[in-house]
Design an enzyme around this catalytic site. Structure first.
Site, PDB file in Angstrom:
ATOM      1  N   ASP A 201       0.813  -1.218   0.000  1.00 36.39           N
ATOM      2  CA  ASP A 201       0.000   0.000   0.000  1.00 36.39           C
ATOM      3  C   ASP A 201       0.848   1.270   0.000  1.00 36.39           C
ATOM      4  OD1 ASP A 201      -2.652   0.496  -0.361  1.00 36.39           O
ATOM      5  OD2 ASP A 201      -3.158   0.668   1.748  1.00 36.39           O
ATOM      6  N   ASP A 248      -1.300 -10.735   8.461  1.00 39.17           N
ATOM      7  CA  ASP A 248      -0.633  -9.447   8.581  1.00 39.17           C
ATOM      8  C   ASP A 248       0.813  -9.604   8.142  1.00 39.17           C
ATOM      9  OD1 ASP A 248      -2.830  -8.074   9.405  1.00 39.17           O
ATOM     10  OD2 ASP A 248      -2.311  -8.048  11.535  1.00 39.17           O
ATOM     11  N   ASP A 250       3.612  -9.145   9.359  1.00 36.06           N
ATOM     12  CA  ASP A 250       4.631  -9.645  10.288  1.00 36.06           C
ATOM     13  C   ASP A 250       4.312 -11.057  10.788  1.00 36.06           C
ATOM     14  OD1 ASP A 250       2.540  -7.863  11.627  1.00 36.06           O
ATOM     15  OD2 ASP A 250       3.277  -8.998  13.340  1.00 36.06           O
ATOM     16  N   ASP A 344     -12.355  -6.092  10.257  1.00 38.10           N
ATOM     17  CA  ASP A 344     -12.412  -7.541  10.445  1.00 38.10           C
ATOM     18  C   ASP A 344     -13.650  -7.948  11.246  1.00 38.10           C
ATOM     19  OD1 ASP A 344     -11.403  -6.231  12.634  1.00 38.10           O
ATOM     20  OD2 ASP A 344      -9.493  -7.276  12.655  1.00 38.10           O
TER      21      ASP A 344
END
Length: 731
Positions: A201, A248, A250, A344
């Site tokens: 992004d 995600d 990470d 979410d």
């Protein structure tokens, strides 16, 4: 659509309404009305007096409940449905008993000022007790889907059910090193029909180059509208898989992540399978207090205890990562919702309103990074709290959405209650100041009444909380976590209720800690410090001859005990708000046999810990290459883990980073004293990185929970506080 922020006209109407209400209240005959109200309360007080005044009589309810709890723990070391039911009913009865006494026996309605503060404190306690009782009753029920996963995964393992899965990693500002290991871990999953996508992004050339180097797909977009939700939605038209796995940037899955989750989608009504978030690094509370390896991550309670209970009520919450979703179901709800910063959670509600099941597999099949600083931790929680409360102002929230059952709505509503608890927590910190500084008495209670009505509930809560959550959390640590965040969260709650859309999505920063110095978070410490100083001054004043009124001894004792407990919480929280230096790479405790070759000489021993950066070794044996001892000619060499390790065939280039030269020479000369050595990996190839990352992060079953007895945690915390761990930290 989200409700708009309050306009000038809205505030005018609110002010006009408040003025009208004030005029009406002023017309009441308070002089005659107030005594009548007080009379009603006094009439009920006769029913709430301790039975007896001896210490044995006062402590009898507490001892009875203590005996019941110990008996249940002996009969059921691991809580069962019936033991959870008995304990929950017991806690509910003790909580109701306490609140009835608070209502009839402890309110001070002598005047409007005392009455207002007293009623506010009572309502705050009522909300807290209600949340506690609801928590215990909610968690009586639970679903364990591991047997179901065992059965359904057979079709995947045998190749009978292998739908294509698009694995997506949305990224905003995470470092290339973090993205590298996440992509490698996703590629290491044992599943043939998968495609990996990096959704960038921020349109970074370095990320595009990384995708090309690792052989995964790369997607970007011209803007950042709607943050993570918009990033995913923009990529959807270019994805073709039947299922989508979301991580995600990470997070790293274990090799069996898709094997364990994909099988659930053989049921066409299953839209999503959520797995726990596990964190391979410690949260900032544990790090800043020096309790690594002792204190569980704060989120463990939710992911490993609460979510399985929500699964029973079909109210599982999607957590934004570590989940698999059916593409057709996602298309049916129009993609990821963009009108809430907790997109979410909103995704979950929309799927459930269409009759789909969101299932929860309580197995840690992926691990990521917990926020590394206390400010990042606080900001993440504030975003979660605001996003959850925003849902109250959205169309189709869990209260108004069609096709949801009553128990589903009730289960979801507990999320709302939880975020409101920050306001009672603030009151619990500041209300004692009303007595200590101004001489007000919002709590009219004797020591005997506290022992008889409050102590059994408090003791029961401590015993039940630790046992029923199987050591995942204690009542005291819940107080710590709620206190550290209470002031900023209370402001966020009030701000969100006034202006629901007032804050945009903000990514939690990762990999930005300072490895060299401490960082004092004054915005977080300042309100805690002010309350602590005022409490200390109030205690000194009420305990000295400066006061010009006679203090009720029982009121003084109750407020002193209350204030001392608050001071203990405030001290712990202020220490937590001081970030200590941290290592760049997390070290994993691994004791495995290993070999180290330097200048042709061979040293054997075992590892103490290992990371992406290097390892710490304990060398025990020395074998010279030429048959005789020789001096170390170089500080570089090769290292490998010995069989039966999966890396036994992989020699890694290393350099000696630290060692005790005299001890190493003594080992060369036949000494039997082990030598502590630290090595750093150098110039790892991509193939070596893939092997090392899979070994460190992707082994099935490696992410176990920490289970440390509460007494050990309490002792370690006391030591950390007494030596002011963050200030004494010198790493």
């Amino acid at each position: 659509m989200m409700r708009k922020s309050a306009t000038v006209e809205d505030w005018f109407l609110i002010l006009a309404g408040a003025s009208l209400l004030a005029v009406l209240l002023l017309q009441l005959d308070w002089q005659n009305l107030w005594p009548n109200v007080v009379g009603l309360w006094h009439s009920g007080q006769a029913f709430f007096r301790p039975e007896g005044t001896t210490l044995e009589a006062l402590l009898l309810p507490a001892f009875v409940w203590l005996a019941v709890t110990f008996l249940l723990k002996e009969l059921c070391p691991k809580p069962t449905f019936w033991s959870r039911l008995i304990v929950s009913v017991g806690i509910a009865l003790l909580g109701i008993r306490y609140e009835l006494w608070r209502f009839f026996g402890s309110l001070n309605l002598d005047d409007p000022l005392n009455g207002t503060i007293s009623v506010a404190l009572f309502l705050a306690e009522l909300l807290t007790v209600t949340n506690t009782v609801a928590f215990f009753f909610h968690c009586i029920f639970s679903i364990d889907r591991t047997p179901e996963a065992d059965r359904l995964s057979q079709a995947v393992i045998q190749g009978e059910y292998l739908p294509w899965v698009d694995v997506i990693l949305p990224t905003y500002n995470e470092g290339v090193d973090i993205l590298r290991r996440s992509v490698i871990a996703c590629q290491a999953m044992d599943y043939p029909h998968k495609r990996i996508y990096l959704l960038d992004d921020t349109r970074r050339p370095a990320v595009r180059a990384l995708a090309a180097e690792l052989g995964c797909e790369y997607r970007d977009r011209p803007d950042n509208r709607h943050a993570k939700a918009g990033n995913i939605n923009h990529a959807l038209p270019s994805l073709s898989g039947e299922l989508i796995a979301v991580f995600d940037a990470d997070f790293m899955p274990t090799r069996n992540f898709l094997t364990r989750t994909v099988g659930f989608f053989q049921d066409p009504k299953t839209a999503m399978v959520q797995t726990p978030q596990h964190f391979f690094n410690e949260d900032p509370v544990a790090v800043n207090l020096g309790l690594e390896g002792i204190l569980n991550n704060e989120q463990t309670l939710f992911f490993r205890f609460i979510q399985p209970s929500r699964d029973y009520f079909d109210s599982v919450v999607c957590c934004g990562t570590c989940f698999v979703i059916r593409r057709s179901a996602l298309d049916e709800i129009g993609g990821i919702p963009t009108d809430s910063i907790t997109e979410d959670y909103m995704t979950t509600i929309k799927l459930q309103t269409l009759g789909y099941r969101v299932k929860y597999l309580n197995e840690a099949l992926a691990a990521g990074m917990s926020p590394e600083t206390i400010s990042a931790y606080i900001n993440q929680r504030l975003r979660w709290g605001q996003g959850t409360l925003q849902m109250l102002f959205l169309g189709g929230n869990f209260l108004t959405a069609p096709n949801l059952g009553f128990l589903q709505r009730l289960s979801h509503s507990l999320s709302i209650i939880y975020w409101f608890l920050s306001i009672p927590r603030v009151l619990f910190l500041v209300v004692p100041l009303a007595f200590l500084i101004f001489g007000l008495a919002p709590l009219r209670a004797t020591v005997n009444e506290i022992l008889y009505f409050y102590f059994p509930y408090y003791l029961g809560n401590i015993m039940a909380f630790s046992w029923l959550t199987e050591g995942r959390r204690s009542a005291f640590w819940s107080d710590v976590y709620e206190t550290i965040i209470c002031f900023p969260m209370a402001l966020t709650v009030l701000r969100t209720l006034i202006s629901p859309g007032g804050k945009t999505f903000k990514v939690t920063p990762k990999g930005v800690v300072d490895p060299h110095r401490i960082n004092i978070n004054w915005p977080l410490i300042r309100p805690l410090l002010i309350v602590a100083v005022l409490t200390i001054l109030g205690l000194l004043y009420r305990s000295s001859s400066l006061q010009d009124t006679i203090v009720n001894p029982d009121s003084l004792a109750v407020n002193i005990i209350w204030s001392v407990y608050n001071l203990a919480l405030l001290l712990v929280c202020m220490l937590v708000a001081i970030d200590v230096p941290q290592r760049r790479f997390t070290r994993f405790l691994r004791r495995e046999p290993c070999e180290l070759c330097l200048s042709g000489d061979r040293y054997t021993g075992h590892t103490l810990d290992i990371s992406e950066e290097g390892a710490r070794l304990m060398l025990q044996h020395y074998t010279p290459s030429s048959g005789k001892t020789q001096a170390i000619g170089t500080y570089s060499g090769q290292f490998r883990l010995s069989p039966p390790s999966e890396l036994a065939d992989l020699w890694l280039a290393v350099e000696l980073r630290w060692h005790d030269h005299e001890q190493l020479v003594a080992l060369q000369q036949g000494g039997d004293r082990p030598v502590d050595v630290r090595i750093r990996f150098v110039e790892l190839s991509l193939a070596e990185q893939r092997r090392l990352i899979a070994y460190l992060y992707c082994q099935p079953g490696q992410w176990d929970e920490i289970r440390v007895p509460e007494i050990k945690t309490a002792w370690a915390m006391l030591q950390a506080v007494l030596r002011l761990h963050p200030l004494a930290e010198s790493r």
